[in-house]
Design a protein around this motif. Sequence first.
Motif: not given
Length: 437
Positions: A83, A108, A110, A305
Amino acid sequence: MAAISVTIRMYTVGFGDSFLVTVADDRVTWRMLVDCGVHAHGRPEIDGRTREIGETVDTIVSDLREGAPEGAPPHIDVIVATHRHADHVSGFAEDAWSQVDVGEVWVSFVEDPDDPDAVSLRTEQTESAAAIAKATRALAASGRPGFDSPFRAVAEDFAMNAVFEGPNLAAMTRLLGGDGTGFANTPRVRFLPDRNPIRNRIATPVPGASVSVLGPSRDPSALKRMNPPKKDHWLAYADDLDPTVTDAPRPLFAQAYIVDESEITTVISPGLLEAAKKSRLEYLGSEVEELLAAAAVLERSVNNTSIFFVLEVNGRHLLFVGDSQEGAWRHVLDDPSARPELDHLLFYKIGHHGSHNATPRRFVEEVLDGGREPLYAMLPWGSVKAWDDTIPEPDLITALAGKSARIVRADDVIDDDNVACDPGGRWTQVSFTIPEP
């Protein structure tokens, strides 16, 4: 299927993570680096001198060069950036990485620029981090009594760890190939977990060794739990605290209790009114504590995350969780298809440097088998003065030891045939051979 050797080398970065995982049989060697970063206030003191993250990166690159064929560049098969916190990625800002040939980069989901949900979440986290950092700086500069407190300092640490600028920005740009010059080559980037579950089981070239990516959750309801404080509130709040902003601040009292100044000048002296203005009484609520709470929510939202994965080797499991906290763990522990991946654990990378909210009691009590199989638990930790009393959490370390876990940490190396440390204090490692099942 042959016996496989595994070595996990934990570099001494301080308060941060960096693990080189080497998996090999008698024909093939595969290497994976999990994170490379340090907290700005957590660099280690070695022989009275602060060790910078660049020195650790040079050590990693040197270690990779030793494993490369003569004349070839240093090579790593996979880099995992769990992350975007500085204590996990800031080291990737170092130029030495431009010498390294990289097979794949795993980040990740994200970070995916083509995923609208991910972009929205990432933007909100980034803006909240910037707003909270601005608010903490304004508090420090205000000179008002009571605001130069440990609470403010901790809030600033949380925010700056997540601010997407400086080393964090340079690191993520390199990892995502944003400028085309990150590494000696242009590696493939995987955003994990993939929407197709089949692609979350990733083979390695070593027969009997594979990776299962179990988190973070892509469930929309889980994404909501990863949201930071409402950015509009904290952006406005940061402006409230900025002495250069002259807009009316949020009042401490409800309007019904506020008397217009023109109605009280005959009762209260002008000098006292001026003193009241300078004291900025409208702010004397609990905003420092609120700011710390918001920073903690932001910290948790980014931590959750983290890529959460298991390396399986000949039926034994090695667990890497980044900084996943309770909510992210629940996603795995409650999933009947994921839960078996936590059985037969040989290794656990203790989450979030041993903080109280990153290794659930349920995991310790229900999953760990209490010594029927050996478990090495590695603790990436370095001193940050504000957190020394609480990280690592003593009760957690005691609970793990109660399950016969062998705690491996750079500052307290255990006497174990499978554990070794570098004489120069650059790393600590655990090695073992896993027989064929």
